[in-house]
Design a protein around this motif. Structure first.
Motif, mmCIF file in Angstrom:
data_model
loop_
_atom_site.group_PDB
_atom_site.id
_atom_site.type_symbol
_atom_site.label_atom_id
_atom_site.label_comp_id
_atom_site.label_asym_id
_atom_site.label_seq_id
_atom_site.Cartn_x
_atom_site.Cartn_y
_atom_site.Cartn_z
ATOM 1 N N LEU A 5 0.941 -1.011 0.068
ATOM 2 C CA LEU A 5 0.267 0.053 -0.495
ATOM 3 C C LEU A 5 0.934 1.237 0.145
ATOM 4 N N SER A 6 2.040 0.915 0.159
ATOM 5 C CA SER A 6 3.074 2.192 0.259
ATOM 6 C C SER A 6 2.820 3.677 -1.055
ATOM 7 N N GLU A 7 2.785 3.093 -1.867
ATOM 8 C CA GLU A 7 2.319 3.623 -2.841
ATOM 9 C C GLU A 7 1.654 4.443 -3.066
ATOM 10 N N LEU A 8 -0.094 3.706 -2.808
ATOM 11 C CA LEU A 8 -1.115 4.381 -2.746
ATOM 12 C C LEU A 8 -1.463 5.653 -1.175
ATOM 13 N N TYR A 9 -0.971 5.063 -0.158
ATOM 14 C CA TYR A 9 -0.399 6.473 0.726
ATOM 15 C C TYR A 9 -0.118 7.426 0.221
ATOM 16 N N ALA A 10 0.548 7.017 -0.716
ATOM 17 C CA ALA A 10 1.025 8.716 -0.799
ATOM 18 C C ALA A 10 0.951 9.694 -1.979
ATOM 19 N N LYS A 11 -0.198 8.475 -2.302
ATOM 20 C CA LYS A 11 -0.712 9.265 -3.915
ATOM 21 C C LYS A 11 -2.154 9.986 -2.842
ATOM 22 N N GLN A 12 -2.635 9.160 -2.378
ATOM 23 C CA GLN A 12 -3.597 9.467 -1.330
ATOM 24 C C GLN A 12 -3.689 10.450 -0.857
ATOM 25 N N ALA A 13 -2.080 10.884 0.160
ATOM 26 C CA ALA A 13 -2.078 11.741 0.702
ATOM 27 C C ALA A 13 -1.718 13.704 -0.421
ATOM 28 N N ILE A 14 -1.588 13.153 -1.602
ATOM 29 C CA ILE A 14 -1.810 14.236 -2.216
ATOM 30 C C ILE A 14 -3.156 14.410 -2.088
ATOM 31 N N LEU A 15 -3.880 14.095 -2.522
ATOM 32 C CA LEU A 15 -5.168 14.052 -3.064
ATOM 33 C C LEU A 15 -5.989 14.634 -1.637
ATOM 34 N N ASN A 16 -5.589 14.163 -0.611
ATOM 35 C CA ASN A 16 -5.944 14.771 0.875
ATOM 36 C C ASN A 16 -6.173 16.130 0.727
ATOM 37 N N LYS A 17 -4.426 16.553 0.854
ATOM 38 C CA LYS A 17 -3.656 18.185 0.921
ATOM 39 C C LYS A 17 -4.624 18.868 -0.231
ATOM 40 N N ARG A 18 -4.663 18.801 -1.192
ATOM 41 C CA ARG A 18 -4.865 18.832 -2.311
ATOM 42 C C ARG A 18 -6.850 19.950 -1.597
ATOM 43 N N ILE A 19 -7.635 18.713 -1.409
ATOM 44 C CA ILE A 19 -9.153 18.875 -0.479
ATOM 45 C C ILE A 19 -9.504 19.551 0.186
ATOM 46 N N LYS A 20 -8.000 19.525 1.079
ATOM 47 C CA LYS A 20 -7.768 20.228 2.446
ATOM 48 C C LYS A 20 -7.691 22.004 1.643
ATOM 49 N N ASN A 21 -6.420 22.195 1.137
ATOM 50 C CA ASN A 21 -6.450 23.026 0.517
ATOM 51 C C ASN A 21 -6.898 24.522 -0.287
ATOM 52 N N GLU A 22 -7.563 23.126 -1.087
ATOM 53 C CA GLU A 22 -8.687 24.313 -1.855
ATOM 54 C C GLU A 22 -9.883 23.819 -1.363
ATOM 55 N N HIS A 23 -10.216 23.144 0.368
ATOM 56 C CA HIS A 23 -11.276 23.746 0.344
ATOM 57 C C HIS A 23 -10.911 25.000 2.996
#
Length: 169
Positions: A5-23
């Protein structure tokens, strides 16, 4: 089966950061919202799998089952990131039947939420998260998906979610 899952956590962190930033959600505690979202997605995946619909003559899973399961995975990963923890490898727990396994997964999600109490040692929170992820990935295997199908489905949905954020989803 062990799933990386390591690669998936890295991708999810990118998405979560973007969502938190944009909202503008960096100061918000989203843990319980993510718990509820995960429970909802488990229900949606169950609805698509149709495994519990004993009253229906159509027992064939819907076409969107993998996508619905990947939504479950997205929120499972997000919860790990929210508590500051991620797993490299997870041994999927395979249950005896889909209905029981799904209910046990939901129970583990709720147990994780209960362990977020500051009075409870973080080690118990981590233990419950690991156990929840074992059941979560086991659900995907029980739906008939291989590790490769799960990871590829995640990557496809990640790209879709990033695109959705770009268009104001």
């Amino acid at each position: 089966m062990i799933i990386r899952l390591s690669e998936l956590y890295a991708k999810q962190a990118i998405l979560n950061k973007r969502i938190k930033n944009e909202h503008n959600l960096f100061d918000d505690d989203l843990f319980l919202d993510q718990v509820l979202a995960l429970l909802v997605e488990i229900g949606e995946a169950s609805n698509s799998s149709r495994h519990f619909k004993y009253w229906s003559t159509n027992q064939k899973p819907k076409e969107d089952l993998r996508e619905e399961f990947v939504d479950v995975l997205h929120f499972g990963l997000s919860l790990g990131l929210e508590i500051g923890y991620h797993l490299g490898l997870v041994k999927a727990h395979i249950g005896s039947d889909l209905t029981t396994h799904t209910l046990l997964l939901a129970e583990r999600v709720i147990q994780l939420a209960q362990a977020r109490d500051p009075k409870i040692p973080k080690s118990l929170l981590i233990e419950r998260y690991e156990n929840m992820m074992q059941y979560l990935l086991g659900l995907g295997i029980m739906y008939g998906f291989s590790e490769e199908e799960i990871i590829e489905g995640y990557k496809e949905k990640f790209a879709e979610n990033m695109s959705r954020q770009a268009t104001g989803y």
